[in-house]
Design a protein around this motif. Structure first.
Motif, PDB file in Angstrom:
ATOM      1  N   ASN A 227      31.951  15.249 -23.353  1.00 53.66           N
ATOM      2  CA  ASN A 227      32.342  13.702 -24.721  1.00 53.66           C
ATOM      3  C   ASN A 227      31.163  13.920 -24.996  1.00 53.66           C
ATOM      4  O   ASN A 227      30.182  13.466 -24.081  1.00 53.66           O
TER       5      ASN A 227
ATOM      6  N   ARG B 230      29.364  22.817 -29.114  1.00 52.14           N
ATOM      7  CA  ARG B 230      30.465  23.207 -29.356  1.00 52.14           C
ATOM      8  C   ARG B 230      31.335  22.317 -27.329  1.00 52.14           C
ATOM      9  O   ARG B 230      31.272  22.648 -26.563  1.00 52.14           O
TER      10      ARG B 230
ATOM     11  N   GLU C 121      33.521  19.462 -25.395  1.00 48.35           N
ATOM     12  CA  GLU C 121      35.219  19.631 -25.706  1.00 48.35           C
ATOM     13  C   GLU C 121      35.676  18.302 -26.258  1.00 48.35           C
ATOM     14  O   GLU C 121      37.151  18.299 -26.548  1.00 48.35           O
ATOM     15  N   HIS C 122      35.029  17.151 -26.755  1.00 47.85           N
ATOM     16  CA  HIS C 122      35.778  16.157 -27.182  1.00 47.85           C
ATOM     17  C   HIS C 122      34.281  15.188 -28.296  1.00 47.85           C
ATOM     18  O   HIS C 122      33.166  15.803 -26.869  1.00 47.85           O
TER      19      HIS C 122
ATOM     20  N   LEU D  39      35.664  18.863 -38.489  1.00 45.62           N
ATOM     21  CA  LEU D  39      35.733  19.368 -36.994  1.00 45.62           C
ATOM     22  C   LEU D  39      36.539  19.842 -36.852  1.00 45.62           C
ATOM     23  O   LEU D  39      36.853  20.351 -36.285  1.00 45.62           O
TER      24      LEU D  39
ATOM     25  N   TYR E 286      38.332  21.257 -33.784  1.00 43.51           N
ATOM     26  CA  TYR E 286      38.839  19.550 -33.093  1.00 43.51           C
ATOM     27  C   TYR E 286      39.612  19.063 -33.902  1.00 43.51           C
ATOM     28  O   TYR E 286      40.243  19.467 -34.697  1.00 43.51           O
TER      29      TYR E 286
ATOM     30  N   ARG F 275      42.213  15.107 -34.074  1.00 43.31           N
ATOM     31  CA  ARG F 275      41.596  14.223 -34.859  1.00 43.31           C
ATOM     32  C   ARG F 275      43.328  13.734 -33.401  1.00 43.31           C
ATOM     33  O   ARG F 275      44.568  14.424 -34.394  1.00 43.31           O
TER      34      ARG F 275
ATOM     35  N   TYR G 258      38.179  13.182 -31.228  1.00 45.62           N
ATOM     36  CA  TYR G 258      38.379  14.105 -31.705  1.00 45.62           C
ATOM     37  C   TYR G 258      37.908  15.498 -30.731  1.00 45.62           C
ATOM     38  O   TYR G 258      37.604  15.204 -29.058  1.00 45.62           O
ATOM     39  N   ALA G 259      39.462  16.433 -29.819  1.00 49.76           N
ATOM     40  CA  ALA G 259      38.505  17.258 -29.104  1.00 49.76           C
ATOM     41  C   ALA G 259      39.112  18.382 -29.454  1.00 49.76           C
ATOM     42  O   ALA G 259      40.423  18.636 -30.364  1.00 49.76           O
ATOM     43  N   GLN G 260      39.179  19.687 -28.170  1.00 43.64           N
ATOM     44  CA  GLN G 260      39.652  20.253 -28.275  1.00 43.64           C
ATOM     45  C   GLN G 260      41.137  20.876 -27.340  1.00 43.64           C
ATOM     46  O   GLN G 260      41.469  19.466 -26.941  1.00 43.64           O
TER      47      GLN G 260
ATOM     48  N   GLU H 282      42.053  15.748 -24.826  1.00 43.34           N
ATOM     49  CA  GLU H 282      41.854  14.805 -24.555  1.00 43.34           C
ATOM     50  C   GLU H 282      41.850  13.546 -23.302  1.00 43.34           C
ATOM     51  O   GLU H 282      41.913  14.264 -22.478  1.00 43.34           O
TER      52      GLU H 282
END
Length: 399
Positions: A157, A183, A185-186, A227, A232, A234, A240-242, A246
């Protein structure tokens, strides 16, 4: 077994950031060592209250946890493993500031069991970083990030901060674009709140004005758009995450809804805990914390300790029993921070009463105003509701 998340507070940092009002500050290596020893004893001492729990997440927060030696982090994790049951797929997060962990240390942290890093970048603009009192440059962050990847960290993150003094949309977008190339993940993207007592507040006249509410809101909207374009989603107001990345630990806080399955316990100075309908906080007095958990004193209780739910080291006033109403309030204003919203069925299952019997007027008001929407069993904030989320969420506090 019941699930639980564990928070470990490391209240040390290289220097206090200009905007920080957290329980943290610089300390000598000797003081850090003394603190770790007390933390280990607290973890061991408390374990008898959690024999029926399995840990799903562990989160090292601060302060700057990565300021500790890798061996100290490993020792803390080994202590948790010795005294508690940990799920084999537990998420183990360490907050980290660039410049506090080089290649060798990152390898040791990975080997110790850290499987998720949360790196505090805040801005990709060096002038903004200097204004915030950060100890690093963007180039320092890049080096830390690439080394973390090489060390094998596959879940990272990055913390970002918008609405900074003098910051406008173009500079915020530049930060987002620089970070998206990497890139992660979070991403956590928060608006700066200038708190009283911080250096930024005390020197506020020396800085350019912060973006107004409209521009801050536009930054949030543009963040979501950019995003989403890069894959990503929300899942919470500021996170925000792929898909699949989360933050499981933070979701425990936000999804207290079915309260008996989303407990969390905090160890360390000032750490907060909520288990069942009990809530407490550890003392913020460092000298007291260190003295209680000396080997020869660990079993000695005096008037500053409570003999309530867990016998935690805490100020008595900080120990509370959540009322039925407070549990319902938290179901609403924490659960609605999540983009998926809250479940009417889960509310009824948790509290034995229909949600409309408690919040009919509030729900109708926000649904009619377009601040909320209902999809089947779920009720959630709309984009317009997110813009005024503080107002919406506060309406679910029962008087």
């Amino acid at each position: 077994m019941r699930s639980i998340g564990v928070y470990l507070h490391i209240p040390f940092c290289v220097q206090k950031c200009a905007y920080c009002d957290f329980l943290s500050g610089p300390a000598t290596k000797q003081r850090q060592k003394e603190y770790v020893e007390s933390l280990l004893r607290e973890i061991a001492w408390e374990s008898k209250y959690y024999t029926e729990y399995k840990i799903q997440t562990i989160f090292f927060g601060g302060g700057t946890p990565s300021i500790l030696e890798a061996e100290e982090i490993a020792k803390i994790l080994d202590c948790v493993r010795e005294y508690y049951q940990i799920d084999a797929k537990a998420e183990v997060t360490l907050e980290m500031n660039p410049g506090t962990a080089e290649w060798d240390k990152l390898l040791k942290l990975k080997k110790a069991g850290i499987n998720r890093l949360s790196i505090g970048l805040q801005s990709a603009d060096n002038a903004e970083l200097k204004m915030l009192g950060r100890i690093h440059t963007y180039e320092d962050f890049q080096r830390t990030y690439y080394q973390a990847r090489e060390a094998g960290f596959a879940n990272i993150n990055i913390d970002l901060m918008s609405a900074l003094p003098g910051q406008h949309m173009d500079r915020w977008i530049q930060t987002l674009e620089k970070v998206l190339v990497l890139r992660p993940e979070h991403l956590s993207a928060y608006s700066l709140i200038i708190e009283e007592g911080t250096r930024l507040y005390e020197n506020r006249d020396a800085w350019a004005s912060v973006p107004d509410e409209d521009e801050d809101r536009q930054m949030y909207q543009e963040t979501k758009r950019i995003l989403a374009k890069h894959g990503y989603h929300r899942y919470e107001i500021s996170n925000y995450a792929q898909i699949g990345y989360e933050c499981r630990h933070n979701k425990i806080y936000w999804q207290r809804g079915v309260w008996h399955t989303a407990d969390f316990v905090g160890f360390g100075l000032g750490a907060s805990s909520t288990v069942g309908n009990w809530r407490w906080e550890n003392t913020v007095d460092m000298e007291w914390y260190l003295s209680v958990f000396q080997k020869q004193k660990i079993k000695q209780y005096d008037s500053r300790l409570t003999d309530s739910y867990s016998g935690k080291v805490c100020v008595k006033e900080a120990v509370t029993t959540l009322s039925f109403e407070q549990q319902m309030e938290e179901f609403m204003f924490l659960g609605l921070r999540m983009m998926e919203g809250i479940s009417k069925r889960e509310f009824a299952d948790s509290f034995g009463v229909n949600i409309d019997d408690v919040y009919k007027n509030e729900l109708q008001k926000w649904l009619q105003m377009g601040m909320m929407v209902q999809k089947g069993d779920m009720v959630m904030l709309t984009n317009a509701g997110i813009d005024v989320s503080n107002t919406v969420l506060s309406s679910f506090i029962l008087v």
